[in-house]
Scaffold this motif. Sequence first.
Motif, mmCIF file in Angstrom:
data_model
loop_
_atom_site.group_PDB
_atom_site.id
_atom_site.type_symbol
_atom_site.label_atom_id
_atom_site.label_comp_id
_atom_site.label_asym_id
_atom_site.label_seq_id
_atom_site.Cartn_x
_atom_site.Cartn_y
_atom_site.Cartn_z
ATOM 1 N N GLY A 191 0.865 -1.546 -9.208
ATOM 2 C CA GLY A 191 0.891 -0.443 -8.260
ATOM 3 C C GLY A 191 2.284 -0.200 -7.719
ATOM 4 O O GLY A 191 3.258 -0.475 -8.407
ATOM 5 N N PRO A 192 2.343 0.331 -6.517
ATOM 6 C CA PRO A 192 3.621 0.816 -6.018
ATOM 7 C C PRO A 192 4.613 -0.262 -5.602
ATOM 8 O O PRO A 192 5.800 -0.036 -5.630
ATOM 9 C CB PRO A 192 3.231 1.654 -4.794
ATOM 10 C CG PRO A 192 1.891 1.176 -4.386
ATOM 11 C CD PRO A 192 1.242 0.608 -5.611
ATOM 12 N N ARG B 130 7.789 -1.263 -7.871
ATOM 13 C CA ARG B 130 8.838 -0.258 -7.966
ATOM 14 C C ARG B 130 9.763 -0.330 -6.755
ATOM 15 O O ARG B 130 10.960 -0.253 -6.882
ATOM 16 C CB ARG B 130 8.198 1.128 -8.053
ATOM 17 C CG ARG B 130 9.170 2.246 -8.327
ATOM 18 C CD ARG B 130 8.478 3.577 -8.126
ATOM 19 N NE ARG B 130 7.925 3.687 -6.787
ATOM 20 C CZ ARG B 130 6.783 4.255 -6.474
ATOM 21 N NH1 ARG B 130 6.051 4.774 -7.424
ATOM 22 N NH2 ARG B 130 6.355 4.323 -5.236
ATOM 23 N N LYS C 175 7.850 4.222 2.668
ATOM 24 C CA LYS C 175 6.815 4.906 3.453
ATOM 25 C C LYS C 175 6.097 3.988 4.427
ATOM 26 O O LYS C 175 5.288 4.463 5.219
ATOM 27 C CB LYS C 175 5.788 5.532 2.510
ATOM 28 C CG LYS C 175 6.393 6.561 1.604
ATOM 29 C CD LYS C 175 5.481 7.726 1.364
ATOM 30 C CE LYS C 175 6.201 8.767 0.564
ATOM 31 N NZ LYS C 175 6.025 10.115 1.081
ATOM 32 N N ALA C 176 6.302 2.723 4.315
ATOM 33 C CA ALA C 176 5.669 1.818 5.284
ATOM 34 C C ALA C 176 6.541 1.801 6.537
ATOM 35 O O ALA C 176 7.673 1.336 6.501
ATOM 36 C CB ALA C 176 5.547 0.418 4.694
ATOM 37 N N SER C 177 6.039 2.322 7.617
ATOM 38 C CA SER C 177 6.828 2.319 8.852
ATOM 39 C C SER C 177 6.559 1.046 9.640
ATOM 40 O O SER C 177 5.516 0.409 9.492
ATOM 41 C CB SER C 177 6.477 3.534 9.705
ATOM 42 O OG SER C 177 5.175 3.415 10.206
ATOM 43 N N GLU D 211 3.404 1.121 11.452
ATOM 44 C CA GLU D 211 2.206 0.817 10.677
ATOM 45 C C GLU D 211 2.029 -0.674 10.458
ATOM 46 O O GLU D 211 0.916 -1.201 10.535
ATOM 47 C CB GLU D 211 2.269 1.521 9.331
ATOM 48 C CG GLU D 211 1.095 2.415 9.104
ATOM 49 C CD GLU D 211 1.544 3.667 8.394
ATOM 50 O OE1 GLU D 211 0.701 4.499 8.121
ATOM 51 O OE2 GLU D 211 2.756 3.803 8.119
ATOM 52 N N ARG E 103 0.810 -1.212 0.000
ATOM 53 C CA ARG E 103 0.000 0.000 0.000
ATOM 54 C C ARG E 103 0.846 1.265 0.000
ATOM 55 O O ARG E 103 0.551 2.226 -0.689
ATOM 56 C CB ARG E 103 -0.900 -0.019 1.233
ATOM 57 C CG ARG E 103 -1.836 1.145 1.290
ATOM 58 C CD ARG E 103 -3.011 0.840 2.166
ATOM 59 N NE ARG E 103 -3.776 2.024 2.465
ATOM 60 C CZ ARG E 103 -4.522 2.142 3.544
ATOM 61 N NH1 ARG E 103 -4.589 1.152 4.418
ATOM 62 N NH2 ARG E 103 -5.212 3.232 3.750
ATOM 63 N N PHE E 104 1.911 1.268 0.814
ATOM 64 C CA PHE E 104 2.684 2.495 0.976
ATOM 65 C C PHE E 104 4.034 2.458 0.274
ATOM 66 O O PHE E 104 4.686 3.499 0.156
ATOM 67 C CB PHE E 104 2.917 2.780 2.460
ATOM 68 C CG PHE E 104 1.653 3.045 3.221
ATOM 69 C CD1 PHE E 104 0.911 4.188 2.968
ATOM 70 C CD2 PHE E 104 1.190 2.159 4.180
ATOM 71 C CE1 PHE E 104 -0.257 4.445 3.667
ATOM 72 C CE2 PHE E 104 0.031 2.403 4.883
ATOM 73 C CZ PHE E 104 -0.711 3.546 4.625
#
Lengths: 170, 170
Positions: free
Chosen positions: B88-89, B92, B17-19, B22, B12-13
């Motif tokens: 999606g992300p 990458r 960005k996925a901490s 989270e 998702r992140f």
Amino acid sequence: MVLDAALTTFARFGYRKASMEEVARAAHISRPGLYFLFSSKEELFRAAVTQALERDIAAVERVLADTGRPLPKRLVEAFDQWAGRYIGPLTRDVAEVVEANPGLLGEIVETAPRRFEELITDAIAVETGRAAAPDVARTMISTSIGLKHQASSREFYLERLKVAIALLTR
Amino acid sequence: MVLDAALTTFARFGYRKASMEEVARAAHISRPGLYFLFSSKEELFRAAVTQALERDIAAVERVLADTGRPLPKRLVEAFDQWAGRYIGPLTRDVAEVVEANPGLLGEIVETAPRRFEELITDAIAVETGRAAAPDVARTMISTSIGLKHQASSREFYLERLKVAIALLTR
DNA sequence: TTCGAGCTATACAAATTATGTCTACCGCGT
DNA sequence: ACGCGGTAGACATAATTTGTATAGCTCGAA
């Protein structure tokens, strides 16, 4: 447009995780350039949300005005424009920022939902002529909000909403 | 499971960005508890990706083995399991981490794609009996990778892939 | 009842990342 | 030649994140 790129980025990562760097990249401008256009992240966010709300309200008006199509179909599409597009992380973060800085996001976040309710109510009233239109409209909106919290996909949202609208427009 | 929550969050992140906070929240455990299970973010990522690859390979095997169904349909579903799920992300960021620390993500990121190619090749060979199976398989995989970069939605990916597979299995 | 496994809650230092600002500069239409 | 609308790069400051440490809780087995 820059605001479209901003909204997309905010919608994808949420307010907190969307960096100005990323918004700038999505908009194909530099970060200082972005600050030249919007003096803070919050202002940018406000502008992006405002534009989106205005555009969504306009889309809802357009959809509902096409009285050639059956009412339930128009309603489903109206709700889709209004809420279905934002199934995902954005909703949560809008609420987050609104609550964090009360009143900062501008009056549109208050007036737009009122206008939406008005439009839905009128569309129902014209068709059914009943005095129950306001109640039906408000119930639909509540259902939509509930579905938004339950749904993880637009498809799920639309499917359930369609059923609800069919039930409520009999 | 924790790894499912981790993969969902990474997907998702994105990796950066996925901490851990989270991931922990998604897994309903505490952050120190997450560090108890996986000693670093990278190790967690590696474990999550590894599990996903193994599961995806297994799914591909299962789909292709069902020789009752027509080959093109099985192929489309196999590719969907393998790649379509990750439009999606995530892709990458996998590439990003792989490039940043060469060889760190484990051998599975090398062997799994090879195994996938093998499975596709065999499925085509069995059906068509042609010696051209390896070429057809490799072309399909290249097309799939290309589509993954072009596609913004799974639907787009699947639609185009379906066409490509129809063309390649004549 | 005690023990240990498998956590949670809290806190913390160090590293990384983000915001907002500043300076210098560049291309382009007038 | 000038100003408009930016870009590139650097910077201080603030916020977030990582990884670790400490103390404590809970539950099941011994």
